[in-house]
Write an enzyme that holds these catalytic residues in place. Sequence first.
Site, PDB file in Angstrom:
ATOM      1  N   GLU A   2      -9.230  -9.991   3.680  1.00 20.11           N
ATOM      2  CA  GLU A   2      -9.554  -8.604   3.296  1.00 20.11           C
ATOM      3  C   GLU A   2     -10.917  -8.535   2.599  1.00 20.11           C
ATOM      4  OE1 GLU A   2      -6.439  -6.306   1.485  1.00 20.11           O
ATOM      5  OE2 GLU A   2      -7.824  -4.677   0.969  1.00 20.11           O
ATOM      6  N   SER A  34       0.841  -1.203   0.000  1.00 19.25           N
ATOM      7  CA  SER A  34       0.000   0.000   0.000  1.00 19.25           C
ATOM      8  C   SER A  34       0.877   1.253   0.000  1.00 19.25           C
ATOM      9  CB  SER A  34      -0.921  -0.002   1.222  1.00 19.25           C
ATOM     10  OG  SER A  34      -0.191  -0.269   2.401  1.00 19.25           O
TER      11      SER A  34
HETATM   12  O1  KIV Z   1      -0.445  -3.439   1.507  1.00 19.23           O
HETATM   13  C1  KIV Z   1      -1.054  -3.431   2.572  1.00 19.23           C
HETATM   14  O2  KIV Z   1      -0.991  -2.474   3.348  1.00 19.23           O
HETATM   15  C2  KIV Z   1      -1.869  -4.596   2.893  1.00 19.23           C
HETATM   16  C3  KIV Z   1      -2.771  -4.533   4.058  1.00 19.23           C
HETATM   17  C4  KIV Z   1      -3.795  -3.495   3.926  1.00 19.23           C
HETATM   18  C5  KIV Z   1      -3.336  -5.840   4.428  1.00 19.23           C
HETATM   19  O3  KIV Z   1      -1.798  -5.566   2.207  1.00 19.23           O
END
Ligand code: KIV
Length: 267
Positions: free
Chosen positions: A185, A48
């Site tokens: 998720e 992310s």
């Molecule tokens: O990339 C991320 O932050 C994630 C989480 C939100 C589970 O995969």
Amino acid sequence: MAEKKVTTKTFLEMKQKGEKIAVLTAYDYSTAKILDELGIDCILVGDSVNMVFYGYPNTLSITMDQMLYHAKAVSLAAKRALVIGDMPFLSYQTSVSDAVCNAGRFLKEGGAGGVKIEGGLEMIETVKKIIEAGIPVMGHIGLVPQSIHKFGKYSVQGKDKESQKYLLDSALALEKAGCFSIVLEAIPQELAKKISQSIKIPTIGIGAGPNCDGQVLVINDILGLYEEFKPKFARRYAELSKEIRKAVKNYFDDVKKGRFPSEKESF
Ligand code: KIV
């Protein structure tokens, strides 16, 4: 809060004791240090970062080298929390040997204690090989953002019978393959409950309701620092973008009007 370093074993013990596991993402030293000192059990260096730090519309373009750069900074800060490196798109889907090498880099170069991999039944052989190499793996099923072009949009998964079966079978197979936990998720809370009750390893929910064994959120979402969109499942605990705007506006006005610096701030 356990004083000792959190390990994958601690995760299992916490589930056995019914103690909820608190996970947050972080991408830099200063933030990770605060999370660690406050007792967050696990810091996920999530892909992310590509959206909330680099500004891309999805997670796809982040590279292994970029992920390692963030993992190193977080690992330096994390004295207690378990640090998990998120395997970026195409670092593990191309071949099992790519997957093992790249997962290993998170431990060798990034200082992480394990890796997270998106995917269920189709990833089992890869997951097994990584674990055989001594690298702990956190699974990730449900809405898997690296498959955004397959899904078409970020939407809740596990709504029909076929997809519910796939997700439950995937969770059971990931547990059997040796994963120490699984991120669920954006799936219905009843399905998350069923999966959580069907496996001995902890489930970490994000948009999967209150019956998971732990929860994870993106730090920028809880701090109100990412303004592009707010997922329904994210709770904002602060409005930092607003605070930053206020502070920067005040500085701007002070400079423009000659109110900064003052006598006290000058030599
Ligand atoms: O990339 C991320 O932050 C994630 C989480 C939100 C589970 O995969």
